[in-house]
Design a protein around this motif. Sequence first.
Motif, PDB file in Angstrom:
ATOM      1  N   ALA A  91       0.833  -1.207   0.000  1.00  0.00           N
ATOM      2  CA  ALA A  91       0.000   0.000   0.000  1.00  0.00           C
ATOM      3  C   ALA A  91       0.865   1.254   0.000  1.00  0.00           C
ATOM      4  N   LEU A  92       1.936   1.245   0.783  1.00  0.00           N
ATOM      5  CA  LEU A  92       2.830   2.407   0.829  1.00  0.00           C
ATOM      6  C   LEU A  92       3.546   2.606  -0.505  1.00  0.00           C
ATOM      7  N   LEU A  93       3.940   1.509  -1.146  1.00  0.00           N
ATOM      8  CA  LEU A  93       4.606   1.636  -2.441  1.00  0.00           C
ATOM      9  C   LEU A  93       3.654   2.215  -3.484  1.00  0.00           C
ATOM     10  N   LEU A  94       2.406   1.755  -3.469  1.00  0.00           N
ATOM     11  CA  LEU A  94       1.414   2.322  -4.397  1.00  0.00           C
ATOM     12  C   LEU A  94       1.192   3.802  -4.102  1.00  0.00           C
ATOM     13  N   GLU A  95       1.101   4.130  -2.826  1.00  0.00           N
ATOM     14  CA  GLU A  95       0.914   5.529  -2.445  1.00  0.00           C
ATOM     15  C   GLU A  95       2.113   6.366  -2.870  1.00  0.00           C
ATOM     16  N   ARG A  96       3.304   5.793  -2.729  1.00  0.00           N
ATOM     17  CA  ARG A  96       4.504   6.517  -3.131  1.00  0.00           C
ATOM     18  C   ARG A  96       4.524   6.742  -4.643  1.00  0.00           C
ATOM     19  N   GLN A  97       4.113   5.715  -5.413  1.00  0.00           N
ATOM     20  CA  GLN A  97       4.067   5.874  -6.865  1.00  0.00           C
ATOM     21  C   GLN A  97       3.086   6.981  -7.248  1.00  0.00           C
ATOM     22  N   GLU A  98       1.934   7.000  -6.565  1.00  0.00           N
ATOM     23  CA  GLU A  98       0.964   8.065  -6.826  1.00  0.00           C
ATOM     24  C   GLU A  98       1.570   9.423  -6.473  1.00  0.00           C
ATOM     25  N   TRP A  99       2.262   9.468  -5.334  1.00  0.00           N
ATOM     26  CA  TRP A  99       2.889  10.709  -4.907  1.00  0.00           C
ATOM     27  C   TRP A  99       3.947  11.159  -5.902  1.00  0.00           C
ATOM     28  N   GLU A 100       4.761  10.209  -6.397  1.00  0.00           N
ATOM     29  CA  GLU A 100       5.796  10.547  -7.381  1.00  0.00           C
ATOM     30  C   GLU A 100       5.154  11.124  -8.646  1.00  0.00           C
ATOM     31  N   GLY A 101       4.056  10.510  -9.097  1.00  0.00           N
ATOM     32  CA  GLY A 101       3.348  11.037 -10.268  1.00  0.00           C
ATOM     33  C   GLY A 101       2.812  12.429 -10.022  1.00  0.00           C
ATOM     34  N   GLU A 102       2.204  12.602  -8.851  1.00  0.00           N
ATOM     35  CA  GLU A 102       1.663  13.919  -8.481  1.00  0.00           C
ATOM     36  C   GLU A 102       2.783  14.947  -8.349  1.00  0.00           C
ATOM     37  N   ARG A 103       3.874  14.522  -7.758  1.00  0.00           N
ATOM     38  CA  ARG A 103       5.023  15.417  -7.590  1.00  0.00           C
ATOM     39  C   ARG A 103       5.564  15.849  -8.956  1.00  0.00           C
ATOM     40  N   THR A 171       6.910  17.201   1.738  1.00  0.00           N
ATOM     41  CA  THR A 171       6.794  16.831   3.155  1.00  0.00           C
ATOM     42  C   THR A 171       6.120  15.471   3.288  1.00  0.00           C
ATOM     43  N   ARG A 172       5.055  15.288   2.537  1.00  0.00           N
ATOM     44  CA  ARG A 172       4.344  14.003   2.567  1.00  0.00           C
ATOM     45  C   ARG A 172       5.258  12.888   2.066  1.00  0.00           C
ATOM     46  N   GLY A 173       6.020  13.183   1.034  1.00  0.00           N
ATOM     47  CA  GLY A 173       6.963  12.197   0.503  1.00  0.00           C
ATOM     48  C   GLY A 173       8.018  11.827   1.524  1.00  0.00           C
ATOM     49  N   ASP A 174       8.547  12.841   2.222  1.00  0.00           N
ATOM     50  CA  ASP A 174       9.544  12.571   3.277  1.00  0.00           C
ATOM     51  C   ASP A 174       8.937  11.700   4.368  1.00  0.00           C
ATOM     52  N   ARG A 175       7.682  12.033   4.770  1.00  0.00           N
ATOM     53  CA  ARG A 175       7.023  11.246   5.806  1.00  0.00           C
ATOM     54  C   ARG A 175       6.841   9.805   5.340  1.00  0.00           C
ATOM     55  N   LEU A 176       6.412   9.637   4.088  1.00  0.00           N
ATOM     56  CA  LEU A 176       6.224   8.281   3.564  1.00  0.00           C
ATOM     57  C   LEU A 176       7.547   7.523   3.499  1.00  0.00           C
ATOM     58  N   GLU A 177       8.626   8.228   3.125  1.00  0.00           N
ATOM     59  CA  GLU A 177       9.934   7.569   3.087  1.00  0.00           C
ATOM     60  C   GLU A 177      10.356   7.150   4.476  1.00  0.00           C
ATOM     61  N   LYS A 178      10.101   8.007   5.481  1.00  0.00           N
ATOM     62  CA  LYS A 178      10.452   7.657   6.863  1.00  0.00           C
ATOM     63  C   LYS A 178       9.639   6.465   7.331  1.00  0.00           C
ATOM     64  N   GLU A 179       8.318   6.478   7.009  1.00  0.00           N
ATOM     65  CA  GLU A 179       7.486   5.349   7.409  1.00  0.00           C
ATOM     66  C   GLU A 179       7.970   4.068   6.736  1.00  0.00           C
ATOM     67  N   LEU A 180       8.321   4.178   5.451  1.00  0.00           N
ATOM     68  CA  LEU A 180       8.809   3.017   4.713  1.00  0.00           C
ATOM     69  C   LEU A 180      10.109   2.521   5.313  1.00  0.00           C
ATOM     70  N   ALA A 181      10.984   3.452   5.676  1.00  0.00           N
ATOM     71  CA  ALA A 181      12.258   3.079   6.288  1.00  0.00           C
ATOM     72  C   ALA A 181      12.005   2.452   7.649  1.00  0.00           C
ATOM     73  N   SER A 182      11.056   3.024   8.406  1.00  0.00           N
ATOM     74  CA  SER A 182      10.727   2.467   9.716  1.00  0.00           C
ATOM     75  C   SER A 182      10.168   1.061   9.588  1.00  0.00           C
ATOM     76  N   LEU A 183       9.288   0.879   8.602  1.00  0.00           N
ATOM     77  CA  LEU A 183       8.736  -0.457   8.379  1.00  0.00           C
ATOM     78  C   LEU A 183       9.837  -1.436   7.978  1.00  0.00           C
ATOM     79  N   ALA A 184      10.726  -0.986   7.113  1.00  0.00           N
ATOM     80  CA  ALA A 184      11.817  -1.854   6.680  1.00  0.00           C
ATOM     81  C   ALA A 184      12.727  -2.165   7.858  1.00  0.00           C
ATOM     82  N   LYS A 185      12.996  -1.170   8.678  1.00  0.00           N
ATOM     83  CA  LYS A 185      13.852  -1.359   9.846  1.00  0.00           C
ATOM     84  C   LYS A 185      13.174  -2.309  10.823  1.00  0.00           C
ATOM     85  N   GLY A 186      11.875  -2.099  11.074  1.00  0.00           N
ATOM     86  CA  GLY A 186      11.136  -2.974  11.970  1.00  0.00           C
ATOM     87  C   GLY A 186      11.120  -4.406  11.450  1.00  0.00           C
ATOM     88  N   ARG A 187      11.009  -4.553  10.161  1.00  0.00           N
ATOM     89  CA  ARG A 187      10.994  -5.890   9.565  1.00  0.00           C
ATOM     90  C   ARG A 187      12.361  -6.526   9.678  1.00  0.00           C
TER      91      ARG A 187
END
Length: 191
Positions: A91-103, A171-187
């Motif tokens: 879900a985060l990757l899809l959201e990031r792709q949408e964000w990248e397109g919007e960006r 800002t939203r992209g940075d937050r999503l990257e941090k969440e993604l990094a946190s999820l990856a770190k937690g995993r």
Amino acid sequence: MARLGITEAQVHKAADKIKASGLDPTIQGVREILGSGSFATISAHLKKWRDRKVKESPTPPEPEDFKLACQQIWLSTWRMAEDSFKEQKKALLLERQEWEGERGQLLAEVERLEKLSLAEKRKGEELAASLQGKEKEGEALKGVHFKLKEEYAKTKAQLEASEERRKEALTRGDRLEKELASLAKGRGKKS
């Protein structure tokens, strides 16, 4: 003469005597052995005796079956969490792709507006220079110049709004990257 109360040592000794007889020490049982004492005082001393006994008693090692059951529960929980994170990551990757397109769209819009703004600014400067040399045409061109300034202001406002959207997207992209990094770190910690 003042009456002396019972001591902690007296309560502990009475509790040990009751325990040695195979019974669980109670406030009433200790009072019967001592022959006196307030329930509150005996209760406080008896609590300390119980706390000391808990600390002194050794904890038996856990059975092997218990260890295996805990390992199975942990493994099952870990797998469920990992499956949950897979869905969240998708879900985060899809959201990031949408964000990248919007960006990308926002950046293209900002660039277009900057070019338009620069072009409008140049037009305004050319018109201002032309107005200085021609008095008769100056009055007519002043209206055009005023209109261009309004369009410039509108374009500038649009540019500022686009810049704000771009900042929010970053800002939203940075937050999503941090969440993604946190999820990856937690995993990574769970692996």
